[in-house]
Write a protein that holds these residues in place. Structure first.
Motif, PDB file in Angstrom:
ATOM      1  N   ILE A 160       0.849  -1.197   0.000  1.00 31.81           N
ATOM      2  CA  ILE A 160       0.000   0.000   0.000  1.00 31.81           C
ATOM      3  C   ILE A 160       0.882   1.243   0.000  1.00 31.81           C
ATOM      4  CG2 ILE A 160      -1.587   1.380   1.419  1.00 31.81           C
ATOM      5  CD1 ILE A 160      -2.798  -1.342   2.351  1.00 31.81           C
ATOM      6  N   THR A 161       1.873   1.260   0.871  1.00 28.96           N
ATOM      7  CA  THR A 161       2.778   2.406   0.994  1.00 28.96           C
ATOM      8  C   THR A 161       3.385   2.799  -0.338  1.00 28.96           C
ATOM      9  OG1 THR A 161       3.334   1.768   3.274  1.00 28.96           O
ATOM     10  CG2 THR A 161       4.902   3.199   2.131  1.00 28.96           C
ATOM     11  N   LEU A 162       3.716   1.825  -1.155  1.00 20.64           N
ATOM     12  CA  LEU A 162       4.485   2.076  -2.372  1.00 20.64           C
ATOM     13  C   LEU A 162       3.643   2.151  -3.648  1.00 20.64           C
ATOM     14  CD1 LEU A 162       7.490  -0.104  -1.269  1.00 20.64           C
ATOM     15  CD2 LEU A 162       7.470   2.387  -1.531  1.00 20.64           C
ATOM     16  N   TRP A 163       2.313   2.152  -3.505  1.00 21.53           N
ATOM     17  CA  TRP A 163       1.429   2.303  -4.658  1.00 21.53           C
ATOM     18  C   TRP A 163       1.549   3.731  -5.196  1.00 21.53           C
ATOM     19  CZ3 TRP A 163      -4.046   4.244  -4.807  1.00 21.53           C
ATOM     20  CH2 TRP A 163      -4.628   4.042  -6.061  1.00 21.53           C
ATOM     21  N   LEU A 164       1.722   3.879  -6.495  1.00 17.93           N
ATOM     22  CA  LEU A 164       1.833   5.168  -7.183  1.00 17.93           C
ATOM     23  C   LEU A 164       3.066   5.971  -6.766  1.00 17.93           C
ATOM     24  CD1 LEU A 164      -1.909   6.321  -7.179  1.00 17.93           C
ATOM     25  CD2 LEU A 164      -0.654   5.149  -9.000  1.00 17.93           C
ATOM     26  N   VAL A 165       4.096   5.270  -6.320  1.00 16.46           N
ATOM     27  CA  VAL A 165       5.363   5.909  -5.961  1.00 16.46           C
ATOM     28  C   VAL A 165       6.330   5.656  -7.118  1.00 16.46           C
ATOM     29  CG1 VAL A 165       7.299   5.777  -4.330  1.00 16.46           C
ATOM     30  CG2 VAL A 165       4.958   5.687  -3.485  1.00 16.46           C
ATOM     31  N   PRO A 166       7.176   6.637  -7.445  1.00 15.58           N
ATOM     32  CA  PRO A 166       8.125   6.418  -8.545  1.00 15.58           C
ATOM     33  C   PRO A 166       9.007   5.190  -8.308  1.00 15.58           C
ATOM     34  CG  PRO A 166       8.131   8.714  -7.871  1.00 15.58           C
ATOM     35  CD  PRO A 166       7.299   7.965  -6.860  1.00 15.58           C
ATOM     36  N   GLU A 167       9.486   4.631  -9.392  1.00 14.88           N
ATOM     37  CA  GLU A 167      10.382   3.481  -9.309  1.00 14.88           C
ATOM     38  C   GLU A 167      11.739   3.929  -8.796  1.00 14.88           C
ATOM     39  OE1 GLU A 167      10.542   1.540 -13.108  1.00 14.88           O
ATOM     40  OE2 GLU A 167       8.355   1.465 -13.253  1.00 14.88           O
ATOM     41  N   GLY A 168      12.471   2.983  -8.205  1.00  9.64           N
ATOM     42  CA  GLY A 168      13.834   3.268  -7.764  1.00  9.64           C
ATOM     43  C   GLY A 168      14.057   2.902  -6.309  1.00  9.64           C
ATOM     44  N   TRP A 169      15.306   2.558  -6.018  1.00  5.34           N
ATOM     45  CA  TRP A 169      15.653   2.066  -4.680  1.00  5.34           C
ATOM     46  C   TRP A 169      15.493   3.143  -3.616  1.00  5.34           C
ATOM     47  CZ3 TRP A 169      19.464   4.128  -1.718  1.00  5.34           C
ATOM     48  CH2 TRP A 169      20.416   4.940  -2.358  1.00  5.34           C
ATOM     49  N   VAL A 170      15.678   4.420  -3.957  1.00  5.11           N
ATOM     50  CA  VAL A 170      15.525   5.477  -2.951  1.00  5.11           C
ATOM     51  C   VAL A 170      14.084   5.536  -2.473  1.00  5.11           C
ATOM     52  CG1 VAL A 170      15.630   7.971  -2.548  1.00  5.11           C
ATOM     53  CG2 VAL A 170      17.477   6.833  -3.780  1.00  5.11           C
ATOM     54  N   TRP A 171      13.130   5.435  -3.410  1.00  9.86           N
ATOM     55  CA  TRP A 171      11.722   5.458  -3.025  1.00  9.86           C
ATOM     56  C   TRP A 171      11.353   4.218  -2.218  1.00  9.86           C
ATOM     57  CZ3 TRP A 171       9.393   9.876  -3.085  1.00  9.86           C
ATOM     58  CH2 TRP A 171       9.793  10.851  -3.990  1.00  9.86           C
TER      59      TRP A 171
ATOM     60  N   ALA B 272       2.040   9.997   3.384  1.00 11.16           N
ATOM     61  CA  ALA B 272       3.337  10.669   3.558  1.00 11.16           C
ATOM     62  C   ALA B 272       4.162  10.572   2.278  1.00 11.16           C
ATOM     63  CB  ALA B 272       4.097  10.057   4.738  1.00 11.16           C
ATOM     64  N   MET B 273       4.166   9.402   1.659  1.00  6.64           N
ATOM     65  CA  MET B 273       4.928   9.205   0.419  1.00  6.64           C
ATOM     66  C   MET B 273       4.369  10.074  -0.707  1.00  6.64           C
ATOM     67  SD  MET B 273       7.408   7.173   1.046  1.00  6.64           S
ATOM     68  CE  MET B 273       7.951   6.671  -0.578  1.00  6.64           C
ATOM     69  N   GLN B 274       3.047  10.160  -0.804  1.00  3.80           N
ATOM     70  CA  GLN B 274       2.459  10.990  -1.847  1.00  3.80           C
ATOM     71  C   GLN B 274       2.809  12.460  -1.636  1.00  3.80           C
ATOM     72  OE1 GLN B 274       1.079   9.661  -4.698  1.00  3.80           O
ATOM     73  NE2 GLN B 274       1.911   7.863  -3.672  1.00  3.80           N
ATOM     74  N   GLY B 275       2.872  12.875  -0.369  1.00  5.32           N
ATOM     75  CA  GLY B 275       3.327  14.234  -0.065  1.00  5.32           C
ATOM     76  C   GLY B 275       4.763  14.452  -0.501  1.00  5.32           C
ATOM     77  N   LEU B 276       5.612  13.462  -0.261  1.00  2.84           N
ATOM     78  CA  LEU B 276       7.009  13.556  -0.691  1.00  2.84           C
ATOM     79  C   LEU B 276       7.128  13.567  -2.213  1.00  2.84           C
ATOM     80  CD1 LEU B 276       8.747  11.141   1.835  1.00  2.84           C
ATOM     81  CD2 LEU B 276       8.985  13.635   1.731  1.00  2.84           C
ATOM     82  N   VAL B 277       6.353  12.731  -2.874  1.00  3.92           N
ATOM     83  CA  VAL B 277       6.376  12.693  -4.346  1.00  3.92           C
ATOM     84  C   VAL B 277       5.914  14.049  -4.888  1.00  3.92           C
ATOM     85  CG1 VAL B 277       5.282  11.673  -6.396  1.00  3.92           C
ATOM     86  CG2 VAL B 277       6.094  10.192  -4.532  1.00  3.92           C
ATOM     87  N   TRP B 278       4.844  14.594  -4.328  1.00  2.00           N
ATOM     88  CA  TRP B 278       4.333  15.890  -4.773  1.00  2.00           C
ATOM     89  C   TRP B 278       5.404  16.969  -4.578  1.00  2.00           C
ATOM     90  CZ3 TRP B 278       3.597  20.644  -2.569  1.00  2.00           C
ATOM     91  CH2 TRP B 278       2.846  21.551  -3.297  1.00  2.00           C
ATOM     92  N   ALA B 279       6.019  16.988  -3.385  1.00  2.00           N
ATOM     93  CA  ALA B 279       7.053  17.992  -3.101  1.00  2.00           C
ATOM     94  C   ALA B 279       8.244  17.817  -4.044  1.00  2.00           C
ATOM     95  CB  ALA B 279       7.499  17.878  -1.648  1.00  2.00           C
ATOM     96  N   TRP B 280       8.634  16.572  -4.303  1.00  2.00           N
ATOM     97  CA  TRP B 280       9.774  16.290  -5.184  1.00  2.00           C
ATOM     98  C   TRP B 280       9.476  16.778  -6.601  1.00  2.00           C
ATOM     99  CZ3 TRP B 280      10.205  12.451  -9.157  1.00  2.00           C
ATOM    100  CH2 TRP B 280      11.501  12.298  -9.656  1.00  2.00           C
TER     101      TRP B 280
ATOM    102  N   HIS C  38       7.256  19.045  -7.562  1.00  2.00           N
ATOM    103  CA  HIS C  38       7.111  20.500  -7.619  1.00  2.00           C
ATOM    104  C   HIS C  38       8.437  21.223  -7.361  1.00  2.00           C
ATOM    105  CE1 HIS C  38       2.926  19.420  -7.700  1.00  2.00           C
ATOM    106  NE2 HIS C  38       2.706  20.608  -8.190  1.00  2.00           N
ATOM    107  N   TRP C  39       9.317  20.610  -6.610  1.00  2.99           N
ATOM    108  CA  TRP C  39      10.633  21.210  -6.361  1.00  2.99           C
ATOM    109  C   TRP C  39      11.510  21.043  -7.605  1.00  2.99           C
ATOM    110  CZ3 TRP C  39      15.512  18.747  -5.898  1.00  2.99           C
ATOM    111  CH2 TRP C  39      16.544  19.603  -5.510  1.00  2.99           C
ATOM    112  N   LEU C  40      11.393  19.853  -8.217  1.00  5.22           N
ATOM    113  CA  LEU C  40      12.226  19.549  -9.377  1.00  5.22           C
ATOM    114  C   LEU C  40      11.816  20.362 -10.608  1.00  5.22           C
ATOM    115  CD1 LEU C  40      14.564  17.625 -10.138  1.00  5.22           C
ATOM    116  CD2 LEU C  40      12.835  16.020 -10.939  1.00  5.22           C
ATOM    117  N   PHE C  41      10.522  20.545 -10.766  1.00  2.00           N
ATOM    118  CA  PHE C  41      10.027  21.241 -11.954  1.00  2.00           C
ATOM    119  C   PHE C  41       9.530  22.577 -11.538  1.00  2.00           C
ATOM    120  CE2 PHE C  41       9.559  16.659 -12.716  1.00  2.00           C
ATOM    121  CZ  PHE C  41      10.403  16.530 -13.798  1.00  2.00           C
TER     122      PHE C  41
END
Length: 171
Positions: free
Chosen positions: A101-112, A158-166, A168-171
């Motif tokens: 559940i935690t990792l649903w719709l989270v970008p791929e990669g070992w950091v995530w 929490a993860m979706q908040g981090l993805v959103w921040a990442w 919006h910060w990146l772009f």
């Protein structure tokens, strides 16, 4: 060996884990038999599945979550009944689904994966309201699963908040 005074003694590993396929699954392919922190080991065992689930379309991942949750209500209840223990600490199917559940719709990669693991363990161990209340008052397979499902939802938010921040910060 002396037990910590505030720590419950470890529950013995039932030999059925190695001969009963339902017990083997509920014990996270044997990870729940490890002597220290079985929930953490069960959470780790869930991680290699995530890249496979991420190959599914979003709705397919969601469907997999629904199936593994419903299956988990039955599985955890059955194994707990078989063992005659309300919630054996070695039953970690609930942690596995919580991680998924935690990792649903989270970008791929070992950091995530690492951040998701840490977020899930944080909420699973801390058990903020209503997770702690559910853990203490809801029993059977639903009770075994529900606190970890909610920890997964909290970690997912929490993860979706981090993805959103990442993003919006990146772009």
């Amino acid at each position: 060996m002396t037990e910590h005074p505030h720590q419950a003694p470890a529950q013995p590993v039932p030999p059925s884990v190695w001969r009963n396929p339902w017990h083997f699954l509920a014990f996270g392919f044997g990870s729940g038999t490890l002597p220290k922190a079985p929930g953490t080991w069960g959470s780790l065992v869930a991680i290699p599945f995530v890249p496979l689930w991420q190959m599914l379309p979003d709705w397919g991942y969601w469907l997999m979550l629904g199936i593994t949750m419903l299956f988990g209500f039955w599985l955890c209840g059955k194994v707990a009944d078989d063992l005659r223990v309300h919630d054996h600490e070695g039953i970690v199917w609930d942690e596995m689904v919580g991680m998924w559940i935690t990792l649903w719709l989270v970008p791929e990669g070992w950091v995530w994966l690492l951040v998701g693991f840490l977020a899930f363990r944080f909420f699973d161990i801390l058990k903020p309201w209503p997770i702690r209340w559910i853990d203490r008052h809801v029993h059977g397979g639903v009770g075994i699963m529900l606190d970890d499902l909610l920890a997964g939802v909290f970690a997912w938010l929490a993860m979706q908040g981090l993805v959103w921040a990442w993003v919006h910060w990146l772009f």
